[in-house]
Write a protein that holds these residues in place. Structure first.
Motif, PDB file in Angstrom:
ATOM      1  N   THR A 248       6.860  -4.113  41.700  1.00 14.80           N
ATOM      2  CA  THR A 248       5.811  -4.957  42.261  1.00 14.80           C
ATOM      3  C   THR A 248       4.427  -4.452  41.878  1.00 14.80           C
ATOM      4  O   THR A 248       3.548  -5.230  41.488  1.00 14.80           O
ATOM      5  CB  THR A 248       5.954  -5.027  43.791  1.00 14.80           C
ATOM      6  OG1 THR A 248       7.256  -5.513  44.125  1.00 14.80           O
ATOM      7  CG2 THR A 248       4.906  -5.953  44.384  1.00 14.80           C
TER       8      THR A 248
ATOM      9  N   GLU B 148       0.139 -12.971  41.671  1.00 11.56           N
ATOM     10  CA  GLU B 148       0.988 -12.816  42.850  1.00 11.56           C
ATOM     11  C   GLU B 148       2.447 -12.723  42.420  1.00 11.56           C
ATOM     12  O   GLU B 148       2.878 -13.392  41.471  1.00 11.56           O
ATOM     13  CB  GLU B 148       0.789 -13.994  43.803  1.00 11.56           C
ATOM     14  CG  GLU B 148      -0.626 -14.137  44.329  1.00 11.56           C
ATOM     15  CD  GLU B 148      -0.753 -15.309  45.275  1.00 11.56           C
ATOM     16  OE1 GLU B 148       0.255 -15.623  45.962  1.00 11.56           O
ATOM     17  OE2 GLU B 148      -1.824 -15.926  45.319  1.00 11.56           O
ATOM     18  N   THR B 149       3.204 -11.917  43.135  1.00 16.89           N
ATOM     19  CA  THR B 149       4.618 -11.716  42.823  1.00 16.89           C
ATOM     20  C   THR B 149       5.480 -12.165  43.998  1.00 16.89           C
ATOM     21  O   THR B 149       5.022 -12.217  45.145  1.00 16.89           O
ATOM     22  CB  THR B 149       4.912 -10.249  42.500  1.00 16.89           C
ATOM     23  OG1 THR B 149       4.557  -9.437  43.622  1.00 16.89           O
ATOM     24  CG2 THR B 149       4.130  -9.805  41.260  1.00 16.89           C
ATOM     25  N   GLN B 150       6.715 -12.441  43.665  1.00 14.40           N
ATOM     26  CA  GLN B 150       7.643 -12.919  44.687  1.00 14.40           C
ATOM     27  C   GLN B 150       9.066 -12.726  44.174  1.00 14.40           C
ATOM     28  O   GLN B 150       9.311 -12.663  42.968  1.00 14.40           O
ATOM     29  CB  GLN B 150       7.382 -14.412  44.990  1.00 14.40           C
ATOM     30  CG  GLN B 150       8.032 -14.934  46.248  1.00 14.40           C
ATOM     31  CD  GLN B 150       7.751 -16.407  46.453  1.00 14.40           C
ATOM     32  OE1 GLN B 150       8.295 -17.244  45.753  1.00 14.40           O
ATOM     33  NE2 GLN B 150       6.861 -16.722  47.393  1.00 14.40           N
TER      34      GLN B 150
ATOM     35  N   ALA C 285       1.592  -6.422  39.687  1.00 15.41           N
ATOM     36  CA  ALA C 285       0.633  -6.980  40.648  1.00 15.41           C
ATOM     37  C   ALA C 285      -0.678  -7.372  39.981  1.00 15.41           C
ATOM     38  O   ALA C 285      -1.349  -8.326  40.418  1.00 15.41           O
ATOM     39  CB  ALA C 285       0.385  -5.982  41.774  1.00 15.41           C
TER      40      ALA C 285
ATOM     41  N   ASP D  89       3.285 -16.015  40.012  1.00 13.12           N
ATOM     42  CA  ASP D  89       2.825 -17.283  40.568  1.00 13.12           C
ATOM     43  C   ASP D  89       2.789 -18.405  39.542  1.00 13.12           C
ATOM     44  O   ASP D  89       3.211 -19.526  39.819  1.00 13.12           O
ATOM     45  CB  ASP D  89       1.455 -17.100  41.226  1.00 13.12           C
ATOM     46  CG  ASP D  89       0.483 -16.365  40.320  1.00 13.12           C
ATOM     47  OD1 ASP D  89       0.854 -16.041  39.171  1.00 13.12           O
ATOM     48  OD2 ASP D  89      -0.655 -16.094  40.762  1.00 13.12           O
TER      49      ASP D  89
END
Length: 450
Positions: free
Chosen positions: A116, A124-126, A120, A142
């Motif tokens: 992450t 944005e990360t997910q 970063a 994103d």
């Protein structure tokens, strides 16, 4: 749901066989959508692979298939326009499937926090998932542009002595072939949106901008891509009046901008044996030149055979197109003939019904006319009798008045002779009344007594 990812390093060769239960929420939704739950052991895996071995699915699976078919058919029936479609404007959704990256050749002690923090700075990360046992991970950014920038800059990044391999995951996409030249991006989107939400779709064109009859469609969910491939493979999905059904295959990205860098090359015997010599042109008449020429001849044969095969396929397509047009014309002609026969039968039926109705109207008019004539004749006879009766009544009234006057005059100043004359005239009048009618009885007639 297995992850089919092409990776050339030794540490990532078994990814498609060993990916187990990611915690990714989107993939979990896809599995639920497809009713494809990962088995927990070998026996359940065998049962899962043979769930249709006995024939068609039963119970809830069949009901779900019927619901899906009904939903797709309803959406197809709701399409009422296929010409002059508005321009297609697809807005990229945040955290879509196109921005999901595969990270391979990771150290075994890597953590989600490291992955992450590494990505970063690109956005944005997910949905970060790390599999330390197989040294690979997944991450979603994103937007596609940020994911592309992260992939380009971090490819080959040295993380504790391991060069990272970063690639885009296979999107929920399908490869569509056998399209008509008149199929556009907009029509393709309109047709395949019945299977689910679409992120991107485009027709593949040549250098002149003409359609190659092929396209790529990227869905939001993999379940939608699976349903589209299944329905189009089992049935014949036709987009236009042309009877050319679409051919749907699984989409495999055929190129990567990073290619095959040196850090991914396997250092084995073949590698070092081939790298002993540097690039060069072979001199004619040498051993190298002879075998190089044979390789070139082999590729020329391949090119000729492919050209011949393409020409043959093109001829067959043109022939099939002509047969299809002729068959469509014959089919339309037969349909119009049948419609004309039905119209003729309806016309004869309507004609017979009208003739029958006309005869009924004529019969009713004739009966009414006869009834009217009969009633007129009866009323005319009644009127004649009424006139005769009125005339007789008038005569009787005048006779009574005359008799009254005569009686008054006779009693006062008449003689016997006058009374005898009166009696004679009375007898004559009686005979006259009898002659007027046998059934008539004059009212108020009184005979004199002697």
């Amino acid at each position: 749901m297995s992850h089919n990812i092409n990776v050339d390093s030794d540490s990532c060769t078994d990814i498609s066989r060993s990916a187990v239960n990611p915690i990714c929420k989107v993939e979990e939704n896809d599995r639920l959508h497809n009713n494809d739950r990962r088995p927990s052991n070998r026996h359940s895996r065998n049962r899962s692979s043979n769930k249709y071995a006995g024939g068609k699915p039963k119970g809830p699976q069949m009901n779900q298939g019927i619901k899906e078919d009904s939903y797709i058919n309803d959406k197809l029936n709701s399409i009422n326009q296929s010409t002059d479609l508005p321009p297609l404007c697809l807005v990229e959704q945040k955290f879509s499937g196109r921005s999901r990256l595969f990270i391979g050749n990771l150290p075994s002690d890597v953590t989600e926090e490291e992955i992450t923090s590494l990505f970063a700075k690109y956005g944005e990360t997910q949905e970060v998932y790390v599999n330390p046992a197989k040294t690979f991970a997944f991450i979603k950014l994103d937007y596609y542009a940020n994911a592309f920038r992260a992939k380009t800059e971090l490819f080959g990044y040295n993380l504790r002595g391991r060069h990272l391999i970063i690639r885009f995951t296979h999107p929920a996409a399908i490869y569509v072939k056998n399209l008509s030249p008149n199929v556009t991006n907009e029509l393709l989107y309109l047709a395949f949106s019945v299977f689910g939400d679409i992120e991107n779709c485009y027709i593949i064109v040549d250098e002149k901008g003409k359609s190659k009859g092929e396209a790529v469609i990227e869905f939001v969910k993999k379940g939608s891509a699976t349903i589209a491939a299944k329905r189009c493979s089992e049935g014949c999905f036709i987009l236009t009046a042309s009877l050319r059904p679409v051919i749907v295959e699984k989409f495999e990205p055929w190129f990567d901008i990073n290619g095959y860098p040196e850090i991914l090359a396997k250092r084995n015997e073949d590698y070092y044996r081939e790298r002993e010599m540097t690039p060069r042109f072979a001199n004619p008449g040498t051993f190298e030149y002879d075998y190089a020429k044979r390789w070139k001849d082999l590729h020329e044969k391949y090119k000729l055979k492919m050209t011949s095969l393409k020409s043959e396929l093109f001829y067959e397509e043109q022939k099939l197109e002509a047969d299809m047009i002729a068959a469509q014309y014959d089919h339309e002609t037969d349909r119009l003939k049948k419609m004309l026969q039905l119209r003729e039968m309806d016309r004869e039926r309507i004609k017979q019904e009208w003739e029958l109705r006309q005869r009924q109207i004529e019969d009713r008019c004739l009966r009414e006319r006869q009834s009217y004539c009969t009633s007129n004749s009866i009323s005319q006879d009644e009127n004649n009798l009424y006139l005769q009766a009125s005339q007789l009544n008038n005569l009787l009234e005048r006779e009574e008045q005359l008799q009254q006057w005569q009686m008054n005059h006779f009693t006062s100043s008449s003689s016997y002779e006058q009374r005898s004359d009166y009696m004679k005239r009375e007898a004559n009048d009686s005979e006259c009344w009898v002659n007027l009618g046998e059934n008539y009885n004059p009212r108020g007639h009184k005979r004199l007594r002697h």
